[in-house]
Design an enzyme around this catalytic site. Sequence first.
Site, PDB file in Angstrom:
ATOM      1  CG  HIS A 208      -2.501   0.687  19.938  1.00 58.77           C
ATOM      2  ND1 HIS A 208      -3.422   1.183  20.821  1.00 58.77           N
ATOM      3  CD2 HIS A 208      -2.633  -0.669  20.004  1.00 58.77           C
ATOM      4  CE1 HIS A 208      -4.072   0.192  21.419  1.00 58.77           C
ATOM      5  NE2 HIS A 208      -3.616  -0.947  20.925  1.00 58.77           N
ATOM      6  CD  GLU A 209      -1.156  -3.283  17.594  1.00 58.70           C
ATOM      7  OE1 GLU A 209      -2.322  -2.938  17.447  1.00 58.70           O
ATOM      8  OE2 GLU A 209      -0.799  -4.120  18.442  1.00 58.70           O
TER       9      GLU A 209
ATOM     10  CG  HIS B  94      -0.317  -3.868  22.763  1.00 56.97           C
ATOM     11  ND1 HIS B  94      -0.984  -3.704  23.944  1.00 56.97           N
ATOM     12  CD2 HIS B  94      -1.227  -3.615  21.791  1.00 56.97           C
ATOM     13  CE1 HIS B  94      -2.250  -3.366  23.706  1.00 56.97           C
ATOM     14  NE2 HIS B  94      -2.424  -3.310  22.405  1.00 56.97           N
TER      15      HIS B  94
ATOM     16  CG  ASP C 202      -1.992  -1.021   1.157  1.00 59.13           C
ATOM     17  OD1 ASP C 202      -2.658  -1.271   2.168  1.00 59.13           O
ATOM     18  OD2 ASP C 202      -2.125  -1.633   0.078  1.00 59.13           O
TER      19      ASP C 202
ATOM     20  CG  ASP D 275     -12.909  -1.769   7.425  1.00 60.24           C
ATOM     21  OD1 ASP D 275     -13.810  -1.781   6.581  1.00 60.24           O
ATOM     22  OD2 ASP D 275     -11.926  -0.997   7.375  1.00 60.24           O
TER      23      ASP D 275
ATOM     24  CG  HIS E  19      -6.110  -2.573  24.783  1.00 59.66           C
ATOM     25  ND1 HIS E  19      -6.689  -3.709  24.255  1.00 59.66           N
ATOM     26  CD2 HIS E  19      -5.308  -2.097  23.802  1.00 59.66           C
ATOM     27  CE1 HIS E  19      -6.288  -3.877  23.019  1.00 59.66           C
ATOM     28  NE2 HIS E  19      -5.435  -2.917  22.722  1.00 59.66           N
TER      29      HIS E  19
ATOM     30  CG  HIS F 142      -2.258  -9.474  16.632  1.00 58.64           C
ATOM     31  ND1 HIS F 142      -3.217 -10.346  16.148  1.00 58.64           N
ATOM     32  CD2 HIS F 142      -1.081  -9.952  16.170  1.00 58.64           C
ATOM     33  CE1 HIS F 142      -2.626 -11.297  15.431  1.00 58.64           C
ATOM     34  NE2 HIS F 142      -1.339 -11.075  15.433  1.00 58.64           N
TER      35      HIS F 142
ATOM     36  CG  ASP G  34     -11.003  -8.945  11.132  1.00 57.22           C
ATOM     37  OD1 ASP G  34     -11.772  -8.448  11.980  1.00 57.22           O
ATOM     38  OD2 ASP G  34     -10.077  -8.301  10.579  1.00 57.22           O
TER      39      ASP G  34
END
Lengths: 569, 89
Positions: free
Chosen positions: A294-295, A298, A25, A79, A304, A84, A76
């Site tokens: 964000h990841e 983690h 992308d 969207d 979270h 993760h 999935d």
Amino acid sequence: YKTFDGDLKWDHNDVTYRILNYSPDMESSLIDDAFARAFKVWSDVTPLTFTRLFSDEADIMISFGKADHGDPYPFDGKDGLLAHAYPPGQGMQGDAHFDDDEHWTLGRGPAVKTRYGNSDGAMCHFPFIFEGKSYTTCTTEGRTDNLPWCSTTADYNRDKKFGFCPSELLYTFGGNADGAECVFPFIFQGEEYDSCTTEGRSDGYRWCATTNNFDNDKKFGFCPNRDTAVIGGNAEGEPCHFPFVFLGKQYTSCTSEGRGDGKLWCATTSDYDDDKKWGFCPDQGYSLFLVAAHEFGHALGLDHSSIREALMYPMYSYVEDFSLHEDDIEGIQYLYGSKTGPDPTPPQPNPPTTDDTDPTDEPEPTEPTTTTTMTPVDPTKDACKMTKFDTITVIAGELHFFKDGLYWKISSSNNAGLKGPFSISEKWPALPSVIDSAFEDLLTRKQYFFSGTRFWVYQGKNVLGPRSIEKLGLPNTVQKVEGALQRGKGKVLLFSGENFWRLDVKAQKIDKGYPRYTDAVFGGVPNDAHDVFQYKGHIYFCRDRFYWRMNSRRQVDRVGYVKYDLLNC
Amino acid sequence: WSVPLKSKFITFPGDILKNMTDSELAESYLKKFGYMNTLHRSGFQSMVSTSKALKRMQRQMGLEETGELDKSTLELMKQPRCGVPDVAN
């Protein structure tokens, strides 16, 4: 903020990372830059440094993948799940995975970095004017070689600044052909291909040969997605074909017809009814920088947050001028300390506020009160005949069992016998006969007693109280405190119903981010325990005659009878 | 005015089917992100009722803790998010 169980974190500050593959992308240099900026979010507020490796095992291995991408947590499609990451540790721990069925951008539509032309790799400027017409995507207009290009300013005719857009005719990425462009047609497994294909692969990535015969030369590369390419569907990377026919009707733009989720799609051939080739139309996409930041949170040990504005909040939302929320900063500095601090130190407790007891609630005089008439203790009262106690707790190294104005105690040293009953009012005259919970602050040796919505603090013979538990910051919905657990220096967990709060004893205030659900943190114990206490390095949750014992790794390692195992009846 | 097109929903080849009923969506969401049927390290399998699981999710997300599958809760479940569970196991 939350950290992972056991405060998982790296045991070194010089953390390494490696980018294993790229998304079609965005141009790889844009992806490199997005990841580097995402790491900088965290290195700006901690002593951590991030070094990129190009081979071997790094702490944080970064990869893109689709659907089932090699770990037990498949993505999935477009969207839904975006990415993760795993908490710090060996092997897959610490790694970050990004769903490549998403449209990765910088958050505001296709991020198109040009090559060649005369703009030194500048980004396309959308919209731009070319020969009086406005373009919002790259175009092959004005060229005979079918290479998509764009203006890098708003008006090409005025500025004549342009560059070429990502296209398989210009370059490939990954593979083994050093980025050479595709050669069409090419032979693969005896068949001729005149466009990129996913044939021969199970990961859904489009590729091409960079010579005219892959079977002979085995030279290949992955095809970059054009900015007009559809996303997902079964024609990933192909451009929309306008007009196209769908259910007998002609469409000249993207449509949500035929779908229940309102997503815009298009056919990539002139007739969907015949060819069934389709994909989602390019949209704003998801900011790879924001999702990566964000990841990586983690991957550094943050779980979270429940603060909606925090980076570690689970849901994605695009932010123009991003900056870390204080909740994120507090969390990461709890683990690694601040930028300057030499050692990771948990955030300093809030400075104790001036005591805000109001006059109506003046505490009892702190002089030892006159001895009230002692209720004679019935020595035949047998602790072994009690089905459940008001509270159990360790005071002065001895396990105390409180029940209806009496208490028994047993020394922590082995095979000691049970002593009592004793009268509560004899030792703690200000206290009521029913004590819901109690704890002794290990630092100050002060003894806290809770009964209903009031609490008392004893230090030797001196007592402060009763005061309302709301003074500690507990909500007025709390009817009684049923358990107390010392957690490290100056912190105590207070339990009530299915929740618990963390009290900063020195500040006499409940910490932010509470309550939390008991069974979310202390998994496997009843969430309606009427007593919780610490004893000999274990945590005990009591319900009726039984106790659930939890070890320091928060595993329930024993369930038993209070009577037999603790009272030694 | 033109009669609104009677949208006929079709199944697109290669589409990762997500058309679930609202309660199916909620059930799978609550399980996927650790609010229900959390398996604990000690092997203790705690079955949490849907209503309680919804309350926990609503608290985590800063929503009103109704324990009901109300509109705002359902909308939040449909939003793109990180795949890491909210209730650590």
